[in-house]
Design a protein around this motif. Structure first.
Motif, mmCIF file in Angstrom:
data_model
loop_
_atom_site.group_PDB
_atom_site.id
_atom_site.type_symbol
_atom_site.label_atom_id
_atom_site.label_comp_id
_atom_site.label_asym_id
_atom_site.label_seq_id
_atom_site.Cartn_x
_atom_site.Cartn_y
_atom_site.Cartn_z
ATOM 1 N N PRO B 219 0.829 -1.217 0.000
ATOM 2 C CA PRO B 219 0.000 0.000 0.000
ATOM 3 C C PRO B 219 0.865 1.270 0.000
ATOM 4 O O PRO B 219 0.589 2.216 -0.751
ATOM 5 N N TRP B 220 1.930 1.279 0.794
ATOM 6 C CA TRP B 220 2.805 2.459 0.870
ATOM 7 C C TRP B 220 3.516 2.678 -0.451
ATOM 8 O O TRP B 220 3.618 3.809 -0.943
ATOM 9 N N ILE B 221 4.001 1.593 -1.053
ATOM 10 C CA ILE B 221 4.739 1.715 -2.318
ATOM 11 C C ILE B 221 3.834 2.270 -3.416
ATOM 12 O O ILE B 221 4.231 3.161 -4.175
ATOM 13 N N VAL B 222 2.600 1.777 -3.484
ATOM 14 C CA VAL B 222 1.686 2.269 -4.525
ATOM 15 C C VAL B 222 1.350 3.740 -4.278
ATOM 16 O O VAL B 222 1.333 4.560 -5.198
ATOM 17 N N GLU B 223 1.136 4.088 -3.006
ATOM 18 C CA GLU B 223 0.759 5.466 -2.691
ATOM 19 C C GLU B 223 1.904 6.444 -2.933
ATOM 20 O O GLU B 223 1.709 7.533 -3.452
ATOM 21 N N ASN B 224 3.095 6.051 -2.532
ATOM 22 C CA ASN B 224 4.228 6.978 -2.574
ATOM 23 C C ASN B 224 5.164 6.768 -3.755
ATOM 24 O O ASN B 224 6.063 7.569 -3.970
ATOM 25 N N GLY B 225 4.964 5.687 -4.470
ATOM 26 C CA GLY B 225 5.806 5.392 -5.625
ATOM 27 C C GLY B 225 6.995 4.521 -5.264
ATOM 28 O O GLY B 225 7.543 4.620 -4.163
ATOM 29 N N GLY B 226 7.378 3.687 -6.215
ATOM 30 C CA GLY B 226 8.496 2.774 -5.988
ATOM 31 C C GLY B 226 9.801 3.519 -5.755
ATOM 32 O O GLY B 226 10.663 3.066 -4.995
ATOM 33 N N ALA B 227 9.949 4.683 -6.405
ATOM 34 C CA ALA B 227 11.206 5.432 -6.287
ATOM 35 C C ALA B 227 11.414 5.922 -4.851
ATOM 36 O O ALA B 227 12.544 5.947 -4.350
ATOM 37 N N ALA B 228 10.318 6.310 -4.188
ATOM 38 C CA ALA B 228 10.434 6.797 -2.809
ATOM 39 C C ALA B 228 10.925 5.674 -1.888
ATOM 40 O O ALA B 228 11.694 5.901 -0.955
ATOM 41 N N PHE B 229 10.486 4.446 -2.181
ATOM 42 C CA PHE B 229 10.915 3.293 -1.394
ATOM 43 C C PHE B 229 12.384 2.986 -1.680
ATOM 44 O O PHE B 229 13.186 2.761 -0.775
ATOM 45 N N ALA B 230 12.731 3.034 -2.980
ATOM 46 C CA ALA B 230 14.105 2.719 -3.389
ATOM 47 C C ALA B 230 15.091 3.765 -2.887
ATOM 48 O O ALA B 230 16.298 3.500 -2.794
ATOM 49 N N ALA B 231 14.573 4.972 -2.563
ATOM 50 C CA ALA B 231 15.452 6.035 -2.053
ATOM 51 C C ALA B 231 15.932 5.713 -0.649
ATOM 52 O O ALA B 231 16.919 6.269 -0.169
ATOM 53 N N LEU B 232 15.240 4.806 0.021
ATOM 54 C CA LEU B 232 15.660 4.376 1.350
ATOM 55 C C LEU B 232 16.580 3.165 1.220
ATOM 56 O O LEU B 232 16.408 2.337 0.332
ATOM 57 N N GLY B 233 17.532 3.047 2.110
ATOM 58 C CA GLY B 233 18.458 1.922 2.058
ATOM 59 C C GLY B 233 19.596 2.178 1.090
ATOM 60 O O GLY B 233 19.760 3.287 0.580
#
Lengths: 208, 434
Positions: B219-233
């Protein structure tokens, strides 16, 4: 009682309807049988086999693979003490030893009054509160010997009857909704689901 | 290394009042990811998940998006969510199932939508009675809310979810054993190839098997976009991840931290996390990724919580559970208890695992009890070598599934790192730790 009663037979048939293939409902159905009698009685196994068009041997063969199913009577409270690595490091074996002394049984034994069956169990995923135990799969963490004795007394007196249902009762919430087994989305039937409150219809997701 | 202030993702609602109810979930942004996903083409959802590089959180750490892309074409296809958490010292999915069931349901529906599944099954470890109750209650609520069932949120997409209780068997956490169990059989793993679930899974149909924590991120990835997730780590280890910390620490528990930016030392010592080792004791060894993982000593404590870094150092981040053992720990006893676990949980299909685990349990036990012989140390390695030839990492295997090659980890670690302690048991005929 041994065969599933009318209510439980209905539950069993509802379970069959949830899955594309009936045998998938076998394990949930065995939980229903175990809830009814506290263990899996031979006639219940035979009844489950009839409902699924299996032999009793096939049902027994599946049931016997799984630690949660008992083909012999157990106490009203199944006390499962964890001694796996996180509990071992925090006194799990000492807790088990205390439990054996306190209840006077060990190795899956049952107290004379039929109240408690004590077993050593593998990790029950409450390692942040080691040492831990479960009673009828309701979890208790940070269990000291003193707390263990209080807990057993409360279970015996019925003070914890709301938190800890009798052995075999896994889920006290019934599924109240749903669609029959659907091989494809097109074949989905069932009750109309209310659309979202206060929102317009989102666009079609395209191909589904 | 300093901790980052990355906000938690999958645990962000835990601690809210009655976080497991629909009203609480909706008050905190629930089902917004699914609403957005319903406006997207399925291929675009998969693309976002590929961009996020979300790695599976169950143990193997395979890219979730890549797994979805490998789903074979024949239909129907199914989605199966693995909530059979049983790896010793792992307790994160237990927490998610009890405290945020709607997030799991939302993630499951997003996954089913992306891959075009006909039905989805959430397999919950049978022992998690409260988790099963809360998941069932949440499913009832989700249906009434229109988030599951026919024409979800008024769209053309329909899917049914089933909460399926397990019945107590560690091996059912292995995806093909889980599928067998879901088909109503004994939990015997299937051989791969050909039985990769994405090709031949549930009822022989293409099937996606994802872990509970993995789908909780969707749910978070779809809402915020995959790039926002990939920016972490860092690198391949993206996003945040829950680590289950247990053993001899002051503050055991589940901690969600940014991947790769936190070291084992931070996790163990930081006052906001593990809070140090109990009684000010010294670290003797730790298990970095569940009972199947080889152990690390104090010299590895500055490694980052990074899937590839831990792999290169000779172990695995596995299920994300870290067990801390201080200087008072008897390593023979610790290794024996883990060995006995695998003996009890071996499904019995493959001889090296079925027989080997029993032998190893017996030998380890006699060493711990002071009845061992010096030659037992070689015998242990000989038996281990029959299960995982070469005793290298990652292990080779002589068995259908990876339970077999998981057995030697604690034994070879224990003997290699603490040979003197094993010998003391043998020579003195007793455990020096009492």
């Amino acid at each position: 009682m041994a065969r599933l009663n009318a209510d439980n037979e209905k539950r069993a048939r509802d379970l069959i309807a949830l899955y594309p293939e009936s045998r998938s409902s076998l394990i949930p159905m065995l939980h229903v049988a175990q809830e009814q009698d506290g263990w899996l009685m031979p006639d219940a196994i035979a009844h489950v086999a009839e409902l699924l068009d299996l032999t009793a041997a096939e049902v027994y063969g599946t049931a016997s693979f799984y630690d949660m199913f008992f083909t012999h009577p157990v106490g009203r409270h199944l006390v499962s003490v964890c001694t796996n690595i996180a509990c071992l490091l925090n006194g799990g074996f000492e807790l088990l030893e205390h439990a054996e002394k306190s209840l006077g049984v060990s190795g899956g034994g049952t107290t004379h009054d039929g109240e408690f069956t004590l077993e050593e169990v593998e990790c029950i995923a409450l390692c942040g509160e080691a040492p831990c135990l479960a009673v009828n799969w309701r979890f208790f963490g940070s269990v000291t010997p003193e707390r263990f004795d209080t807990l057993m007394a409360d279970l015996r007196s019925g003070a914890l009857a709301d938190e800890v249902p009798p052995h075999g009762t896994l889920c006290r919430v019934r599924r109240s909704v749903g669609l029959p087994a659907a091989a494809t989305p097109e074949s989905v039937t069932g009750p109309e689901v209310p659309s979202a409150p206060g929102g317009g219809r989102p666009q079609s997701p395209g191909t589904t | 290394m300093p901790l980052t202030d990355a906000a938690p993702i999958v645990t962000r609602r835990i601690g809210n009042a009655r976080s497991w109810t629909l009203s609480s979930y909706l008050d905190h942004g629930g089902y917004q990811g699914l609403r957005k996903a319903l406006t997207m083409a399925p291929a675009d959802i998969t693309a976002e998940v590929l961009t996020s590089n979300l790695l599976g959180r169950g143990g193997a750490g395979f890219e979730a998006g890549k797994k979805w892309s490998m789903l074979a074409k024949p239909r129907p296809a199914y989605v199966v969510i693995n909530g059979d958490e049983s790896e010793p010292a792992t307790f994160k999915d237990h927490m998610l199932l009890e405290n945020d069931p709607h997030q799991i349901i939302e993630g499951t529906v997003i996954c089913a939508l992306a891959v075009g599944a006909a039905q989805a099954f959430i397999f919950v470890r049978g022992e998690f009675a409260l988790g099963i109750e809360r998941m069932t209650a949440a499913l009832n609520e989700a249906y009434a809310h229109g988030a599951v069932g026919r024409n979800i949120f008024g769209s053309d997409f329909s899917i049914d979810l089933v909460i399926h209780p397990g019945a107590g068997a560690y091996i059912c956490g292995e995806e093909t054993a889980l599928i067998e169990s879901l088909e109503g059989k004994r939990g015997f793993p299937r051989i791969k190839p050909p039985f990769f679930p994405a090709a031949i899974g549930l009822y022989g149909a293409p099937t996606i098997v994802n872990n509970v924590e993995t789908v909780s991120n969707l749910p978070w990835i779809v809402e915020n976009g995959g790039a926002a997730f990939a920016a972490l780590g860092i690198g391949r280890s993206t996003g945040t991840r829950i680590f289950s910390l247990s053993g001899h620490v002051n503050r055991p528990g589940n901690y969600e931290v940014e991947m790769s930016k936190v070291s084992f030392r931070d996790l163990i010592e930081d006052p906001r996390l593990g809070g140090g080792i109990r009684n000010g004791n010294k670290l003797k060894a730790f298990i970095p990724g569940g009972a199947s993982a080889p152990w690390f000593g104090p010299d590895q404590v500055d490694l980052a919580l990074d899937q590839d870094a831990v792999g290169k150092a000779g172990s695995m981040l596995g299920s994300g559970s870290i067990v801390v053992m201080d200087e008072t720990t008897c390593m023979v006893r610790a290794a024996w208890r883990i060995t006995r676990f695998f003996h009890r949980e071996s499904c019995g299909q493959c001889t090296p695992c079925r027989e080997g685990s029993g032998w190893l349990d017996k030998i380890m036990r006699r060493i711990e009890e002071g009845a061992g012989r010096e030659s037992d140390l070689d015998l242990l390695f000989d038996v281990c070598d029959n299960i995982a030839p070469g005793l290298s990492w990652p292990p080779r295997q002589t068995t259908i599934c990876v339970l077999g090659p998981s057995i030697p980890s604690s034994i070879t670690s224990g003997v290699r790192m603490f040979r003197d302690e094993f010998l003391t048991h043998v020579k003195e005929g007793a455990c020096p730790y009492g």
